[in-house]
Design an enzyme around this catalytic site. Structure first.
Site, short mmCIF file in Angstrom:
data_model
loop_
_atom_site.label_atom_id
_atom_site.label_comp_id
_atom_site.label_asym_id
_atom_site.label_seq_id
_atom_site.Cartn_x
_atom_site.Cartn_y
_atom_site.Cartn_z
N TYR A 95 45.88 38.75 53.93
CA TYR A 95 46.80 37.78 54.52
C TYR A 95 47.81 37.29 53.50
O TYR A 95 47.68 37.57 52.30
CB TYR A 95 46.02 36.60 55.13
CG TYR A 95 45.46 35.62 54.11
CD1 TYR A 95 44.40 35.96 53.30
CD2 TYR A 95 46.02 34.36 53.97
CE1 TYR A 95 43.89 35.06 52.36
CE2 TYR A 95 45.52 33.45 53.04
CZ TYR A 95 44.46 33.81 52.24
OH TYR A 95 43.97 32.93 51.33
N ARG A 120 53.21 41.16 47.09
CA ARG A 120 51.77 40.88 46.96
C ARG A 120 51.01 41.41 48.18
O ARG A 120 49.91 41.96 48.04
CB ARG A 120 51.54 39.38 46.77
CG ARG A 120 50.08 39.05 46.50
CD ARG A 120 49.87 37.60 46.11
NE ARG A 120 50.17 36.68 47.20
CZ ARG A 120 50.15 35.36 47.09
NH1 ARG A 120 49.85 34.79 45.93
NH2 ARG A 120 50.44 34.59 48.12
N ARG A 129 31.10 49.34 64.92
CA ARG A 129 30.70 48.73 63.66
C ARG A 129 30.05 49.75 62.72
O ARG A 129 29.04 50.35 63.04
CB ARG A 129 29.72 47.58 63.92
CG ARG A 129 29.38 46.80 62.65
CD ARG A 129 28.43 45.64 62.92
NE ARG A 129 28.17 44.91 61.68
CZ ARG A 129 27.31 45.30 60.75
NH1 ARG A 129 26.60 46.40 60.93
NH2 ARG A 129 27.14 44.59 59.65
N HIS A 132 30.11 50.27 58.17
CA HIS A 132 30.72 49.68 56.97
C HIS A 132 31.90 50.48 56.42
O HIS A 132 32.94 49.93 56.11
CB HIS A 132 29.67 49.51 55.86
CG HIS A 132 28.70 48.40 56.12
ND1 HIS A 132 27.89 48.37 57.23
CD2 HIS A 132 28.43 47.28 55.42
CE1 HIS A 132 27.14 47.29 57.20
NE2 HIS A 132 27.46 46.59 56.11
N LYS A 143 44.32 39.39 48.20
CA LYS A 143 44.38 38.21 49.08
C LYS A 143 43.67 38.55 50.38
O LYS A 143 44.28 38.78 51.43
CB LYS A 143 45.84 37.77 49.30
CG LYS A 143 45.94 36.30 49.71
CD LYS A 143 47.32 35.75 49.50
CE LYS A 143 47.52 34.38 50.15
NZ LYS A 143 46.67 33.31 49.67
N GLU A 182 40.47 30.04 38.35
CA GLU A 182 41.49 29.38 39.18
C GLU A 182 40.79 28.30 39.97
O GLU A 182 39.74 27.82 39.55
CB GLU A 182 42.19 30.41 40.06
CG GLU A 182 41.24 31.18 40.97
CD GLU A 182 41.92 32.13 41.94
OE1 GLU A 182 43.14 32.05 42.13
OE2 GLU A 182 41.20 32.95 42.54
N LEU A 227 43.82 35.09 41.90
CA LEU A 227 44.91 35.52 42.77
C LEU A 227 46.23 35.35 42.01
O LEU A 227 46.46 34.29 41.42
CB LEU A 227 44.94 34.66 44.04
CG LEU A 227 45.97 35.18 45.04
CD1 LEU A 227 45.40 36.37 45.80
CD2 LEU A 227 46.41 34.10 45.99
#
Ligand SMILES: Cc1ncc(COP(=O)(O)O)c(C=O)c1O
Length: 289
Positions: free
Chosen positions: A30, A49, A97, A99, A144, A176, A200
Site C-alpha cells: 500500500y 516506493r 488458499r 501459500h 510497505k 523506526e 520503511l
C-alpha cells in the site's frame, strides 16, 4: 468515493472476495499519499516506493505512473476535503488458499481518501509521548506491506500506555517507530538511522534530510544506539500525516536536559517550520501536465 478494480463507487458498494489474498494472507502492499490543497505531495516518490514494494513481492505493477496520477487525481476530485490522505492498496488477487504465490492472478486495486489533519498547534507546543519497545517485526520492513500486525500490536501497546507512538529498538539499535521514522539530536547534530531492510524508507524522512542539507543543519545518517536515543537532546518522529512531530517524553521521562527538558527542542521547531515552508512552496509551484 472510492476506487476498486477500474470503477469509482461509494464505499458501501466496494466489495471483494473472501478469497482475496489480501484478506487471507495480507498479501499486498500500500501507499498513503498526502494531498494539500487538492495537490498530491511527492507523488512521484510515492509511486517509486510503490513500484519497489510490488517488485519485492513479485506483483506486476497494474499501472504506469501517468495512469496512477490520473486515478489519484480522480479520487482527490471525488472527495470533499482540500487536504486528504489518499490510500492505495494492491493485493495479489483472488485464488484458492495456498501459500506459494499463484501465477497469473489479476491484482486487486483499491483506493480511498480521508481527511488529512496534521498535528494541531497545541500538540506541536507540547510534543507527544512515546514508549520504547523491542522491534519484533519481520526483517523486510522496507516493503510497505499491508501485513501490519506487528505494527498494530506495537501501536496498541503505546496507546494503552497513553502514548502517541512506539519507538522501536532491535539488538540495541534504533530502527523506526510503529508508523513513522525517527530522528534524534545529540550535541546539536541531527542523527537518522540509515535506510535498510529494517525500516520503511519514509518519503517524509527523505524530505527532512533534503531540508537539513539545503539549510546546512548539522546531521549524520548513521546507526543510532538505544542509549543515544534515551539520552538524546531531541527526538522526533516523521511521517506523511505527522510531518515532523517532537517526542517530549520517552517511557514517561522527559526528553532533553535543562530548560528544554520535556519540551520540543529548537532544532525540531526549525525543521518543522522549514517543512511547512517547503510544503507551501510545492503547493504554489505550477502544476505539470
Ligand atoms: C512503519 C513506518 N515507518 C515510516 C513511515 C513514514 O513514511 P512516510 O514518511 O512515507 O509517511 C510510515 C508511514 O506510515 C510507517 O508506517
Amino acid at each position: 468515493m472510492v476506487y476498486l478494480n477500474g470503477e469509482f463507487m461509494p464505499i458501501e458498494r466496494a466489495k471483494i472476495s473472501v478469497l482475496d489474498r489480501g484478506f487471507i494472507f495480507g498479501d499486498g502492499v500500500y501507499e498513503v499519499i498526502p494531498v494539500y490543497s487538492r495537490r498530491p505531495f511527492r507523488l512521484e516518490e510515492h509511486l517509486v516506493r510503490l513500484r519497489s514494494s510490488l517488485e519485492a513481492i513479485k506483483i506486476g505493477n497494474p499501472h504506469e505512473n501517468a495512469k496512477w496520477g490520473e486515478l489519484v487525481g480522480r479520487i482527490i476530485a471525488g472527495n470533499p476535503w482540500e487536504d486528504q490522505n489518499v490510500y492505495l492498496q494492491i493485493t495479489r488477487g483472488v485464488a484458492k488458499r495456498d501459500h506459494a504465490f499463484p501465477k497469473g492472478l489479476k491484482p486487486t486495486v483499491f483506493m480511498m481518501a480521508s481527511e488529512l489533519i496534521p498535528p494541531t498547534p497545541e500538540l506541536m507546543e507540547t510534543g507527544a509521548a512515546a514508549i520504547v519497545l523491542p522491534d519484533f517485526r519481520w526483517l523486510r520492513c522496507d516493503i510497505k506491506s499491508t501485513s501490519l500486525l506487528g505494527n498494530c500490536m506495537l501501536r496498541t501497546q503505546a496507546a494503552e500506555a497513553g502514548c502517541a507512538e512506539a519507538i522501536l529498538v532491535r539488538e540495541g539499535m534504533l530502527t523506526e517507530a510503529s508508523a513513522s521514522n525517527v530522528f534524534i539530536v545529540r550535541n546539536g547534530t541531527v542523527l537518522a538511522p540509515p535506510k535498510s531492510h529494517l525500516i520503511l524508507p519514509g518519503i517524509t524522512y527523505d524530505v527532512v534530510l533534503e531540508i537539513l542539507r539545503a539549510n546546512a543543519i548539522a546531521h549524520e545518517v548513521r546507526p543510532v544506539g538505544e542509549s543515544e536515543l534515551r539520552s538524546a537532546e531531541e527526538v522526533w518522529v516523521t511521517s506523511s500525516s505527522r510531518e515532523v512531530l517532537p517526542i517530549t517524553t520517552l517511557d514517561g521521562r522527559p526528553v532533553g536536559r535543562g530548560e528544554n527538558a520535556g519540551k520540543p527542542g529548537p532544532v525540531a521547531k526549525r525543521v518543522h517550520d522549514l517543512y511547512q515552508q517547503f510544503k507551501l512552496s510545492v503547493m504554489r509551484a505550477p502544476v505539470h501536465a
